[in-house]
Design an enzyme around this catalytic site. Sequence first.
Site, PDB file in Angstrom:
ATOM      1  N   HIS A  42       0.524  -1.234   0.038  1.00 15.49           N
ATOM      2  CA  HIS A  42      -0.028  -0.121  -0.009  1.00 15.49           C
ATOM      3  C   HIS A  42       0.792   1.376   0.042  1.00 15.49           C
ATOM      4  CE1 HIS A  42      -3.542   2.512   0.800  1.00 15.49           C
ATOM      5  NE2 HIS A  42      -2.821   3.045   1.899  1.00 15.49           N
TER       6      HIS A  42
ATOM      7  N   LYS B  58     -12.080  14.346  -4.222  1.00 16.78           N
ATOM      8  CA  LYS B  58     -12.650  14.370  -2.845  1.00 16.78           C
ATOM      9  C   LYS B  58     -12.107  15.516  -2.268  1.00 16.78           C
ATOM     10  CE  LYS B  58     -13.245   9.227  -2.575  1.00 16.78           C
ATOM     11  NZ  LYS B  58     -13.063   8.416  -1.771  1.00 16.78           N
TER      12      LYS B  58
ATOM     13  N   ARG C  22     -12.718  17.572   1.992  1.00 19.14           N
ATOM     14  CA  ARG C  22     -13.223  17.364   3.331  1.00 19.14           C
ATOM     15  C   ARG C  22     -13.711  18.479   3.928  1.00 19.14           C
ATOM     16  NH1 ARG C  22     -11.409  13.644   6.920  1.00 19.14           N
ATOM     17  NH2 ARG C  22     -10.054  12.807   5.469  1.00 19.14           N
TER      18      ARG C  22
ATOM     19  N   ASP D  76      -7.750   0.126  -7.732  1.00 21.96           N
ATOM     20  CA  ASP D  76      -7.251   0.343  -6.278  1.00 21.96           C
ATOM     21  C   ASP D  76      -6.276  -0.819  -6.063  1.00 21.96           C
ATOM     22  OD1 ASP D  76      -6.625   1.690  -4.106  1.00 21.96           O
ATOM     23  OD2 ASP D  76      -8.955   1.961  -3.695  1.00 21.96           O
TER      24      ASP D  76
END
Length: 314
Positions: free
Chosen positions: A131, A194, A196, A221
């Site tokens: 990752h 995206k 926040r 992903d």
Amino acid sequence: MSDNIRIISGSAHPDLTFKICSHIGVEPCQTRQVRFSNENILVQIEENVREMDVFVIQPSCSPVSDGIMELLITIDALKHASAKRVTAVLPYFPYSRSDKKDKPRISITARLMADLLEAAGADRVLTMDLHSPQVQGFFRIPVDQLLAAPIICDHLRATRNLDNYVLVAGDVGEAKEIGAYANRLDLPIAIVDKRRDGDNEKPRAVNIVGDVAGKKALIVDDEIASGGTLIEATEFLIKHGVVSVEAAAVHPVLSGNAIDRITASSLESVVVSDTIPLRAETPCGKIEVCSIAPLLADAIKAIHSGSSISQLFR
């Protein structure tokens, strides 16, 4: 292969080990695992491994903590049995997301995993699609990271007409990783933007960077965990005019009710590899699995013979 190689399967994913052994042309080394009433684990190597080159295959999957302890105990048993070299083969690395101190007073657990593997006696590590690639730097022993993108791309080309597809990154952070797929498939890229709104609020999709209207979207992903982000991105893309949505990921973690959520969603299909075993009790007709066993087998053969594995990155 020479007769001084041994391949051991942990309890996490024996099917993957058998496939790897089949490609290499060897039988899995016999071991015995015992769980006592006090939940202690015993691992016994039932074949001679003195001066052998041993590979222990154990991806991180449920039950995660038990799997880690079993792996460490197996490595320690091999060192006490005078194995010449022990390679921990971790197709899915444990705690790979815990790679930085982004909150006060927490553990950088991926670094702890590196320390534990070295302390147990591992001489090197073979893993796939970390990752965070910087996890390699947590080790003082050699670490080879393979990439599943070539295998997944081969599967996509063989099973689909990709003329009207666009690759989609679920957020800006995934944009760099998706380049490996775009280069191999020669497809355009779009990114979900995206934002926040507050410190404690979940990021929400607000825009699409790139042209997706009228195209088939393929969300890429490195792993699918709960499936929440994937389902949210799917619905957002449909609102922006895509014809259909599919997904591709290396590690099918699929925790909680992820499979049920995927089954009930607008996703047409999800392509994953077999770094982690799928839970047989919750089948899903939308999930396609392509095996990374041949890639791991070739890497093990290269490590054992001392040849380069760079050709496996093709």
